[in-house]
Scaffold this motif. Sequence first.
Motif, mmCIF file in Angstrom:
data_model
loop_
_atom_site.group_PDB
_atom_site.id
_atom_site.type_symbol
_atom_site.label_atom_id
_atom_site.label_comp_id
_atom_site.label_asym_id
_atom_site.label_seq_id
_atom_site.Cartn_x
_atom_site.Cartn_y
_atom_site.Cartn_z
ATOM 1 N N ASP A 1 1.246 8.215 9.820
ATOM 2 C CA ASP A 1 1.966 9.464 9.671
ATOM 3 C C ASP A 1 2.317 9.581 8.281
ATOM 4 O O ASP A 1 1.573 9.137 7.257
ATOM 5 C CB ASP A 1 3.343 9.186 10.291
ATOM 6 C CG ASP A 1 4.238 8.056 9.715
ATOM 7 O OD1 ASP A 1 3.929 7.458 8.734
ATOM 8 O OD2 ASP A 1 5.019 7.589 10.586
ATOM 9 N N ALA A 2 3.137 10.693 7.805
ATOM 10 C CA ALA A 2 3.654 11.091 6.294
ATOM 11 C C ALA A 2 3.984 9.892 5.780
ATOM 12 O O ALA A 2 3.913 10.180 4.303
ATOM 13 C CB ALA A 2 4.316 12.230 6.506
ATOM 14 N N GLU A 3 4.547 8.984 6.198
ATOM 15 C CA GLU A 3 5.103 7.763 5.448
ATOM 16 C C GLU A 3 3.992 6.504 5.323
ATOM 17 O O GLU A 3 4.426 5.527 4.826
ATOM 18 C CB GLU A 3 6.299 7.241 5.960
ATOM 19 C CG GLU A 3 7.516 8.255 5.889
ATOM 20 C CD GLU A 3 8.703 7.659 6.390
ATOM 21 O OE1 GLU A 3 8.713 6.544 7.198
ATOM 22 O OE2 GLU A 3 9.668 8.450 6.286
ATOM 23 N N GLY A 4 2.918 6.801 6.126
ATOM 24 C CA GLY A 4 1.908 5.787 5.757
ATOM 25 C C GLY A 4 2.107 4.677 6.870
ATOM 26 O O GLY A 4 1.573 3.645 6.855
ATOM 27 N N ARG A 5 2.782 5.015 7.892
ATOM 28 C CA ARG A 5 3.180 3.857 9.033
ATOM 29 C C ARG A 5 2.246 4.323 10.221
ATOM 30 O O ARG A 5 2.248 5.644 10.491
ATOM 31 C CB ARG A 5 4.605 4.031 9.111
ATOM 32 C CG ARG A 5 5.348 3.469 8.034
ATOM 33 C CD ARG A 5 6.862 3.234 8.430
ATOM 34 N NE ARG A 5 7.561 2.580 7.116
ATOM 35 C CZ ARG A 5 7.361 1.268 6.875
ATOM 36 N NH1 ARG A 5 6.833 0.413 7.651
ATOM 37 N NH2 ARG A 5 7.945 0.823 5.724
ATOM 38 N N VAL B 1 0.614 -3.549 14.335
ATOM 39 C CA VAL B 1 1.246 -3.876 13.094
ATOM 40 C C VAL B 1 2.672 -2.905 13.107
ATOM 41 O O VAL B 1 2.647 -1.996 12.105
ATOM 42 C CB VAL B 1 0.513 -4.029 11.717
ATOM 43 C CG1 VAL B 1 1.476 -4.591 10.682
ATOM 44 C CG2 VAL B 1 -0.412 -4.984 12.127
ATOM 45 N N ASP B 2 3.654 -2.810 13.931
ATOM 46 C CA ASP B 2 4.406 -1.888 14.006
ATOM 47 C C ASP B 2 5.449 -2.127 14.714
ATOM 48 O O ASP B 2 5.516 -2.718 15.939
ATOM 49 C CB ASP B 2 3.961 -0.654 14.644
ATOM 50 C CG ASP B 2 4.918 0.730 14.762
ATOM 51 O OD1 ASP B 2 5.947 0.628 14.316
ATOM 52 O OD2 ASP B 2 4.584 1.710 15.192
ATOM 53 N N ALA B 3 6.921 -2.192 14.105
ATOM 54 C CA ALA B 3 8.084 -2.809 14.869
ATOM 55 C C ALA B 3 8.505 -2.003 16.021
ATOM 56 O O ALA B 3 9.293 -2.251 16.799
ATOM 57 C CB ALA B 3 9.274 -2.608 13.821
ATOM 58 N N THR C 1 0.926 -1.237 -0.002
ATOM 59 C CA THR C 1 0.012 0.078 0.022
ATOM 60 C C THR C 1 0.984 1.417 0.103
ATOM 61 O O THR C 1 0.678 2.324 -0.601
ATOM 62 C CB THR C 1 -0.799 -0.033 1.046
ATOM 63 O OG1 THR C 1 -1.621 -1.204 1.062
ATOM 64 C CG2 THR C 1 -1.790 1.137 1.031
ATOM 65 N N ARG C 2 1.950 1.146 0.757
ATOM 66 C CA ARG C 2 2.685 2.621 0.869
ATOM 67 C C ARG C 2 3.694 2.605 -0.314
ATOM 68 O O ARG C 2 3.925 3.725 -0.870
ATOM 69 C CB ARG C 2 3.593 2.452 2.103
ATOM 70 C CG ARG C 2 2.952 2.527 3.521
ATOM 71 C CD ARG C 2 3.935 2.448 4.894
ATOM 72 N NE ARG C 2 4.339 0.942 5.028
ATOM 73 C CZ ARG C 2 3.540 0.328 5.879
ATOM 74 N NH1 ARG C 2 2.669 1.021 6.621
ATOM 75 N NH2 ARG C 2 3.615 -0.947 6.149
ATOM 76 N N ASP C 3 3.860 1.544 -1.079
ATOM 77 C CA ASP C 3 4.623 1.873 -2.407
ATOM 78 C C ASP C 3 3.556 2.318 -3.393
ATOM 79 O O ASP C 3 4.263 3.008 -4.294
ATOM 80 C CB ASP C 3 5.094 0.297 -2.786
ATOM 81 C CG ASP C 3 6.313 0.056 -2.065
ATOM 82 O OD1 ASP C 3 6.820 0.740 -1.452
ATOM 83 O OD2 ASP C 3 6.487 -1.382 -1.949
ATOM 84 N N PRO D 1 0.788 7.483 -2.215
ATOM 85 C CA PRO D 1 1.534 8.665 -1.911
ATOM 86 C C PRO D 1 1.298 8.712 -0.021
ATOM 87 O O PRO D 1 0.094 8.554 0.280
ATOM 88 C CB PRO D 1 0.984 9.901 -2.532
ATOM 89 C CG PRO D 1 0.561 9.277 -3.696
ATOM 90 C CD PRO D 1 -0.036 8.113 -3.415
ATOM 91 N N GLY D 2 2.399 8.714 0.564
ATOM 92 C CA GLY D 2 2.337 9.023 1.704
ATOM 93 C C GLY D 2 1.391 10.004 2.373
ATOM 94 O O GLY D 2 0.677 9.999 3.531
ATOM 95 N N ALA D 3 1.579 11.099 1.502
ATOM 96 C CA ALA D 3 0.561 12.457 1.961
ATOM 97 C C ALA D 3 -0.978 12.032 1.920
ATOM 98 O O ALA D 3 -1.524 12.554 2.550
ATOM 99 C CB ALA D 3 0.864 13.490 0.907
ATOM 100 N N GLN D 4 -1.304 11.030 1.030
ATOM 101 C CA GLN D 4 -2.715 10.749 0.858
ATOM 102 C C GLN D 4 -3.048 9.821 2.239
ATOM 103 O O GLN D 4 -4.075 9.674 2.828
ATOM 104 C CB GLN D 4 -2.908 10.166 -0.076
ATOM 105 C CG GLN D 4 -4.376 9.614 -0.252
ATOM 106 C CD GLN D 4 -4.822 9.001 -1.761
ATOM 107 O OE1 GLN D 4 -3.914 8.494 -2.430
ATOM 108 N NE2 GLN D 4 -6.281 8.453 -1.751
ATOM 109 N N LEU D 5 -1.932 8.889 2.580
ATOM 110 C CA LEU D 5 -2.249 7.977 3.788
ATOM 111 C C LEU D 5 -2.382 8.719 5.002
ATOM 112 O O LEU D 5 -2.877 8.231 6.054
ATOM 113 C CB LEU D 5 -1.260 6.829 3.709
ATOM 114 C CG LEU D 5 -1.227 5.868 2.464
ATOM 115 C CD1 LEU D 5 -0.157 4.949 2.499
ATOM 116 C CD2 LEU D 5 -2.601 5.182 2.184
#
Length: 294
Positions: free
Chosen positions: A281-285, A183-185, A163-165, A168-172
């Motif tokens: 966040d801005a990276e979709g994470r 789901v986060d390291a 999804t992140r690929d 765009p992160g700005a949309q997520l």
Amino acid sequence: EDVVAVVVGTTAEVEQVWEPLHQAGVPAMFFAAQGDAVLADAETTFGLGDPTASTVGVPISVAEANDVDKVTVVVIDVPPAVAPYESVGAAQFEEAGIDLEIVAIPPGTADMTAQLTPILNADPGVVHVLGNDAFCIAAFQAMETVGFDGPVTSIPQCITDATRDAVPGAQLEGITVGASSPVDANDESDALYRTVMAEFGDGIDTSRATGHGAFTAIAGLDAALEELTGEVTRETVLAAIRSMPETELPNGGGLTFRCSGDLVPGYPAACVRGTLVTTLDAEGRPTTYEARQG
């Protein structure tokens, strides 16, 4: 074959898996039990997620926070995905005074622009997207094409590295996600899962919520049977699960579970009340997870 219990991770065929297990009287621990018949099973079925928290509760809470009186659900058209918006789920929207519109789109639809353009241009309120990552990518891309910039909520299965690929992160950024597992390291409760995957896994994509769900279901059954003593049979397994004390949900980010049958009204198979909530966040994470225990 004298199996005393079965663990089921994430599947789109919940009811088809459940039916023969239920008829045979086999205890079944589901990570994500869905469907009224499954959730109404007070005999042999146990679900490690609140059946309507992330699918219904999260979009309702975001609608209320934004003073919006409508939620549009863009959902993959398979029964377990649509089920939370029927009966009990529909009643929750009605009780909250929020209109519900369901847009069910067939799996494999690569371009949803034609279906979503008139809906997104007609004041959809909060848009909640529910499906696997390929489905959600198509939905997010259609939303970007239309230029929709209203509040969006989703489920963790939507948000993966794929999804992140593709989006765009700005949309997520800013999408609110409900989850049963973090789901986060960077989340401490995720440490055991990541350790097991690193030691015993091979090429496993830990950004996918399905792996977390399978791990939680297996470890959840283990935790539920912590106090089981004596002969291990279907009957003693059922008794041990039903009488277990409230326990931390493995890889649950602070959520707890118990399987007494009275945790979620109308759904005796549900062992969790509440969900995790995070904002991308801005990276979709995912950012920080908050456990909202019901």
